[in-house]
Scaffold this motif. Structure first.
Motif, PDB file in Angstrom:
ATOM      1  N   GLN A  12       2.816 -10.255  15.511  1.00  0.00           N
ATOM      2  CA  GLN A  12       3.883  -9.538  14.839  1.00  0.00           C
ATOM      3  C   GLN A  12       3.475  -8.483  13.865  1.00  0.00           C
ATOM      4  O   GLN A  12       4.030  -7.258  14.055  1.00  0.00           O
ATOM      5  N   PHE A  13       2.321  -8.530  13.286  1.00  0.00           N
ATOM      6  CA  PHE A  13       1.781  -7.430  12.569  1.00  0.00           C
ATOM      7  C   PHE A  13       1.476  -6.352  13.283  1.00  0.00           C
ATOM      8  O   PHE A  13       1.644  -5.130  13.013  1.00  0.00           O
ATOM      9  N   LEU A  14       0.676  -6.579  14.470  1.00  0.00           N
ATOM     10  CA  LEU A  14       0.483  -5.422  15.533  1.00  0.00           C
ATOM     11  C   LEU A  14       1.592  -4.705  16.054  1.00  0.00           C
ATOM     12  O   LEU A  14       1.922  -3.263  16.138  1.00  0.00           O
ATOM     13  N   MET A  15       2.613  -5.440  16.324  1.00  0.00           N
ATOM     14  CA  MET A  15       4.102  -4.796  16.824  1.00  0.00           C
ATOM     15  C   MET A  15       4.647  -3.910  15.793  1.00  0.00           C
ATOM     16  O   MET A  15       5.107  -2.882  15.980  1.00  0.00           O
ATOM     17  N   ASP A  16       4.691  -4.511  14.434  1.00  0.00           N
ATOM     18  CA  ASP A  16       5.305  -3.695  13.439  1.00  0.00           C
ATOM     19  C   ASP A  16       4.574  -2.462  13.167  1.00  0.00           C
ATOM     20  O   ASP A  16       5.090  -1.396  12.902  1.00  0.00           O
ATOM     21  N   SER A  17       3.283  -2.469  13.341  1.00  0.00           N
ATOM     22  CA  SER A  17       2.182  -1.487  13.049  1.00  0.00           C
ATOM     23  C   SER A  17       2.557  -0.203  14.031  1.00  0.00           C
ATOM     24  O   SER A  17       2.550   0.837  13.875  1.00  0.00           O
TER      25      SER A  17
ATOM     26  N   ILE B 271       0.797  -1.384  -0.116  1.00  0.00           N
ATOM     27  CA  ILE B 271       0.006  -0.121  -0.108  1.00  0.00           C
ATOM     28  C   ILE B 271       0.731   1.282  -0.232  1.00  0.00           C
ATOM     29  O   ILE B 271       0.712   2.212  -0.905  1.00  0.00           O
ATOM     30  N   ARG B 272       1.791   1.373   0.940  1.00  0.00           N
ATOM     31  CA  ARG B 272       2.661   2.580   1.151  1.00  0.00           C
ATOM     32  C   ARG B 272       3.240   3.016  -0.154  1.00  0.00           C
ATOM     33  O   ARG B 272       2.978   4.049  -0.361  1.00  0.00           O
ATOM     34  N   PRO B 273       4.270   1.869  -0.690  1.00  0.00           N
ATOM     35  CA  PRO B 273       4.971   2.450  -1.969  1.00  0.00           C
ATOM     36  C   PRO B 273       4.081   2.755  -3.150  1.00  0.00           C
ATOM     37  O   PRO B 273       4.514   3.598  -4.254  1.00  0.00           O
ATOM     38  N   ILE B 274       2.663   2.209  -3.347  1.00  0.00           N
ATOM     39  CA  ILE B 274       1.992   2.487  -4.393  1.00  0.00           C
ATOM     40  C   ILE B 274       1.018   3.560  -4.193  1.00  0.00           C
ATOM     41  O   ILE B 274       0.911   4.533  -5.161  1.00  0.00           O
ATOM     42  N   VAL B 275       0.220   3.564  -3.104  1.00  0.00           N
ATOM     43  CA  VAL B 275      -0.652   4.669  -2.755  1.00  0.00           C
ATOM     44  C   VAL B 275       0.178   5.945  -2.639  1.00  0.00           C
ATOM     45  O   VAL B 275      -0.329   6.885  -2.682  1.00  0.00           O
ATOM     46  N   ARG B 276       1.292   5.691  -1.975  1.00  0.00           N
ATOM     47  CA  ARG B 276       2.117   6.676  -1.302  1.00  0.00           C
ATOM     48  C   ARG B 276       1.721   7.528  -0.316  1.00  0.00           C
ATOM     49  O   ARG B 276       1.769   8.807   0.065  1.00  0.00           O
ATOM     50  N   GLU B 277       1.042   6.644   0.551  1.00  0.00           N
ATOM     51  CA  GLU B 277       0.363   7.257   1.780  1.00  0.00           C
ATOM     52  C   GLU B 277       0.540   5.960   2.921  1.00  0.00           C
ATOM     53  O   GLU B 277       0.500   4.879   2.538  1.00  0.00           O
ATOM     54  N   LYS B 278       0.575   6.317   4.216  1.00  0.00           N
ATOM     55  CA  LYS B 278       0.521   5.610   5.227  1.00  0.00           C
ATOM     56  C   LYS B 278      -0.712   4.806   4.999  1.00  0.00           C
ATOM     57  O   LYS B 278      -1.760   5.233   4.986  1.00  0.00           O
ATOM     58  N   PRO B 279      -0.729   3.444   5.565  1.00  0.00           N
ATOM     59  CA  PRO B 279      -2.236   2.759   5.211  1.00  0.00           C
ATOM     60  C   PRO B 279      -2.984   3.034   6.545  1.00  0.00           C
ATOM     61  O   PRO B 279      -2.522   3.529   7.553  1.00  0.00           O
ATOM     62  N   SER B 280      -4.300   3.315   6.142  1.00  0.00           N
ATOM     63  CA  SER B 280      -5.397   3.716   7.246  1.00  0.00           C
ATOM     64  C   SER B 280      -5.588   2.929   8.206  1.00  0.00           C
ATOM     65  O   SER B 280      -5.246   1.529   8.183  1.00  0.00           O
ATOM     66  N   LEU B 281      -6.223   3.156   9.254  1.00  0.00           N
ATOM     67  CA  LEU B 281      -6.619   2.154  10.270  1.00  0.00           C
ATOM     68  C   LEU B 281      -7.619   1.342   9.845  1.00  0.00           C
ATOM     69  O   LEU B 281      -7.534   0.272  10.391  1.00  0.00           O
ATOM     70  N   LYS B 282      -8.466   1.571   8.764  1.00  0.00           N
ATOM     71  CA  LYS B 282      -9.264   0.735   8.190  1.00  0.00           C
ATOM     72  C   LYS B 282      -8.281  -0.591   7.527  1.00  0.00           C
ATOM     73  O   LYS B 282      -8.925  -1.866   7.403  1.00  0.00           O
ATOM     74  N   ALA B 283      -7.437  -0.188   6.886  1.00  0.00           N
ATOM     75  CA  ALA B 283      -6.504  -1.241   6.069  1.00  0.00           C
ATOM     76  C   ALA B 283      -5.772  -1.912   7.235  1.00  0.00           C
ATOM     77  O   ALA B 283      -5.671  -3.436   7.044  1.00  0.00           O
ATOM     78  N   ILE B 284      -5.400  -1.314   8.310  1.00  0.00           N
ATOM     79  CA  ILE B 284      -4.925  -2.203   9.267  1.00  0.00           C
ATOM     80  C   ILE B 284      -5.658  -2.885  10.015  1.00  0.00           C
ATOM     81  O   ILE B 284      -5.510  -4.352  10.426  1.00  0.00           O
TER      82      ILE B 284
ATOM     83  N   LEU C 129       4.111   2.318  11.960  1.00  0.00           N
ATOM     84  CA  LEU C 129       3.202   3.111  11.421  1.00  0.00           C
ATOM     85  C   LEU C 129       2.512   4.075  12.596  1.00  0.00           C
ATOM     86  O   LEU C 129       1.502   4.936  12.257  1.00  0.00           O
ATOM     87  N   ASN C 130       3.342   4.066  13.796  1.00  0.00           N
ATOM     88  CA  ASN C 130       2.532   4.979  14.859  1.00  0.00           C
ATOM     89  C   ASN C 130       1.302   4.480  15.225  1.00  0.00           C
ATOM     90  O   ASN C 130       0.436   5.626  15.681  1.00  0.00           O
ATOM     91  N   LEU C 131       0.859   3.130  15.242  1.00  0.00           N
ATOM     92  CA  LEU C 131      -0.623   2.744  15.406  1.00  0.00           C
ATOM     93  C   LEU C 131      -1.130   2.938  16.959  1.00  0.00           C
ATOM     94  O   LEU C 131      -0.242   2.783  17.858  1.00  0.00           O
ATOM     95  N   LYS C 132      -2.136   3.379  17.009  1.00  0.00           N
ATOM     96  CA  LYS C 132      -2.775   3.528  18.488  1.00  0.00           C
ATOM     97  C   LYS C 132      -4.050   2.834  18.145  1.00  0.00           C
ATOM     98  O   LYS C 132      -5.156   3.543  17.330  1.00  0.00           O
ATOM     99  N   PRO C 133      -4.256   1.806  18.603  1.00  0.00           N
ATOM    100  CA  PRO C 133      -5.499   1.016  18.447  1.00  0.00           C
ATOM    101  C   PRO C 133      -6.750   1.729  18.649  1.00  0.00           C
ATOM    102  O   PRO C 133      -6.894   2.348  19.730  1.00  0.00           O
ATOM    103  N   ASN C 134      -7.766   1.709  17.833  1.00  0.00           N
ATOM    104  CA  ASN C 134      -9.220   2.168  17.932  1.00  0.00           C
ATOM    105  C   ASN C 134     -10.182   1.173  18.598  1.00  0.00           C
ATOM    106  O   ASN C 134      -9.770  -0.138  18.664  1.00  0.00           O
ATOM    107  N   THR C 135     -11.286   1.460  18.701  1.00  0.00           N
ATOM    108  CA  THR C 135     -12.434   0.403  19.013  1.00  0.00           C
ATOM    109  C   THR C 135     -12.324  -0.776  18.310  1.00  0.00           C
ATOM    110  O   THR C 135     -12.674  -2.102  18.424  1.00  0.00           O
ATOM    111  N   CYS C 136     -12.171  -0.625  16.703  1.00  0.00           N
ATOM    112  CA  CYS C 136     -12.295  -1.565  15.886  1.00  0.00           C
ATOM    113  C   CYS C 136     -11.127  -2.697  16.075  1.00  0.00           C
ATOM    114  O   CYS C 136     -11.700  -3.896  15.950  1.00  0.00           O
ATOM    115  N   ILE C 137     -10.027  -2.326  16.341  1.00  0.00           N
ATOM    116  CA  ILE C 137      -8.956  -3.092  16.436  1.00  0.00           C
ATOM    117  C   ILE C 137      -9.114  -3.913  17.816  1.00  0.00           C
ATOM    118  O   ILE C 137      -8.823  -5.087  17.894  1.00  0.00           O
ATOM    119  N   PHE C 138      -9.454  -3.197  18.910  1.00  0.00           N
ATOM    120  CA  PHE C 138      -9.847  -3.837  20.186  1.00  0.00           C
ATOM    121  C   PHE C 138     -10.760  -4.882  19.993  1.00  0.00           C
ATOM    122  O   PHE C 138     -10.795  -6.162  20.489  1.00  0.00           O
TER     123      PHE C 138
END
Length: 513
Positions: free
Chosen positions: A188-193, A157-170, A197-206
């Protein structure tokens, strides 16, 4: 009719006249005109070719047309050729829509290598791409259990869209990994994010994590996630969170705790339950056989302004049917219709099965007629239930008539449809109808079950119906059936006893070959 005679001198004069000299058309005598075949027109001279020639104008294929061509093409290789060919037009550049269409086509056809090539090509494009392409691809790869590829698509996503993946993508990627029970990959995916990506989990991820723990029966960990969720500033439990927890408690048989959590959701967190949350409770109590409590939940639901839907009623009806309380199930079914709700195919089939089980196929056929009047098209499952009910009540004529008629009315029956009736005919030793049905069945390309075929041959042999047994065996063998030795040995013995030796040798030749 008088024709003018032309003398030789006149002919010489005409030929030498200026008119004749200037004319490119040779003079033809009127006397010979009728005998001369039409002359082909002269080809255009070299100097006039470019001005006279009409060139066919090639139609320019737009993005919309290209998309429609790719969608309609069944062969993925040919679809890719269309995609490549249209890009050779002057002034044509693929955009987000055309790339999305070809990627979806290739992924659906499992052409994963081609998908990788297209993605590499996209990294060099200058047009703006949208993240939605990659969400669709991730879901498609997940269907084929290609979980590593799901992660590859996310990281593209990042190299092609040229933007950080959104919370929806995560959230989408995490949910797919959790559903596939790829816990280590998800962790591992959560740790990498969080790191990259400076991920801050929202309600959906929880909620995804809560679902994972409930699915594994680890309710304590699920409640720990909810506790952490409440402490976070950007998330808080919602209806989905509570519905997931309540369902987990019901699955574990902890119905009392499920009700307590339900009440806490309303009183403490001020979250009003929706039809989904109520359905979780109704299903939970029905599974444990406490259908009266489930019905009270339905009444509570109505009193508090939440109108039940078809799924709520269907859950309750199924519960009463499993408890053997058929009359009350019928009452609830009628209540649903009086409430203005239209039963779906599953609801009708459930009730039809109920009536067939209690020997009321007359009522089942009434419901089938009602289905058609309400434009609710029955499927093969519905008809198989009715066929079984008719046969159990010895209404074989009606069952056979239905088998004969339905394909002409557009209903595609399956092998189970015929096997249900044939099995019960064999059990009832109704061999004449059984052989007639076998002819119909084989004629439509359906082979009986192996055990049923052998049983039918044995019953025909025991009944002394040698000709019928032999004809049945020949027809079955032509369809690839290999009888058990005891079945055809008994038949050969029967034919031999009747001194039909030629017939016996034919049987042996057929079976040995």
């Amino acid at each position: 009719m008088n024709l003018v005679r032309v003398t030789s001198s006149q002919h010489r004069w005409f030929s030498s006249s200026p008119l004749a000299a200037s004319s490119s058309i040779p003079w033809i005598s009127p006397l010979r005109l009728s005998k001369v075949s039409p002359r082909k027109p002269d080809p255009p001279t070299e100097s006039t070719t470019t001005s006279v020639e009409v060139r066919r104008k090639v139609k320019y294929i737009s993005h919309e047309t290209a998309i429609n061509l790719i969608k309609r093409e069944k062969d993925p290789k040919r679809a890719l050729e269309i995609f490549n060919n249209v890009s050779e037009q002057n002034g044509f550049n693929h955009n987000n829509a055309t790339y999305s269409t070809i990627l979806h086509k290739l992924a659906m056809s499992k052409k994963f290598q081609a998908v990788d090539s297209i993605l590499r090509q996209m990294t060099y494009e200058t047009c703006k791409f949208h993240e939605a392409i990659f969400l669709v691809l991730m879901k498609q790869f997940s269907k084929y259990s290609l979980d590593e590829k799901v992660l590859e698509i996310f990281h593209a996503i990042r190299p092609i869209v040229r933007e950080k993946p959104s919370l929806k993508a995560i959230s989408t990627c995490l949910n797919l990994l959790i559903d596939a029970s790829q816990v280590d990959l998800a962790r591992q995916f959560l740790m990498d994010s969080k790191k990259n990506l400076n991920l801050k989990p929202n309600t959906c991820i929880f909620n995804i994590l809560v679902k994972h723990h409930c699915k594994n029966g680890d309710l304590e960990s699920a409640f720990e996630v909810v506790k952490e969720m409440k402490n976070a500033k950007i998330s808080y439990p919602n209806q989905i969170t509570y519905a997931t927890l309540i369902n987990g408690l019901c699955e574990s048989g902890r119905l009392k705790e499920a009700i307590e959590l339900f009440e806490e959701m309303i009183s403490k967190d001020q979250i009003l339950p929706d039809v989904l949350t109520y359905n979780v409770l109704i299903n939970g109590f029905c599974r444990k056989g406490n259908v009266d409590r489930a019905r009270k939940i339905m009444e509570f639901m109505k009193r508090n302004g939440c109108n039940p839907n078809v799924f709520n009623y269907s859950s309750l009806i199924s519960g009463f049917l499993k408890a053997g309380r058929f009359e009350e199930a019928e009452e609830i079914f009628d209540e649903m219709k009086n409430f203005g709700l239209k039963p779906d195919k599953v609801g009708y089939t459930t009730m039809i099965n109920c009536f067939c089980r209690i020997g009321r196929t007359d009522k089942a056929l009434e419901l089938l007629k009602e289905m058609k009047e309400k434009d609710c098209r029955p499927d093969v499952v519905t008809f198989n239930v009715i066929l079984g009910g008719l046969c159990r009540e010895d209404k074989f004529e009606e069952a056979l008539e239905m088998l004969e008629r339905l394909p002409y009315e557009g209903m595609h029956l399956n092998k189970a449809s015929y096997r249900i009736v044939l099995n019960l005919l064999c059990q009832k030793n109704d061999l004449k109808r059984a052989t007639d049905l076998l002819d119909l069945m084989l004629g439509r390309g359906f082979l009986p079950h192996f055990a049923t075929s052998n049983e039918l041959l044995v019953r025909l042999s025991n009944a002394g119906m040698a000709d019928d047994a032999a004809m049945a065996l020949f027809a079955l063998v032509d369809m690839g059936f290999k009888p058990e030795p005891d079945s055809w040995a008994m038949l050969v013995e029967l034919v031999s006893r009747e001194r039909k030796l030629l017939y016996a040798f034919q049987l042996l030749d057929e079976l040995i070959c």
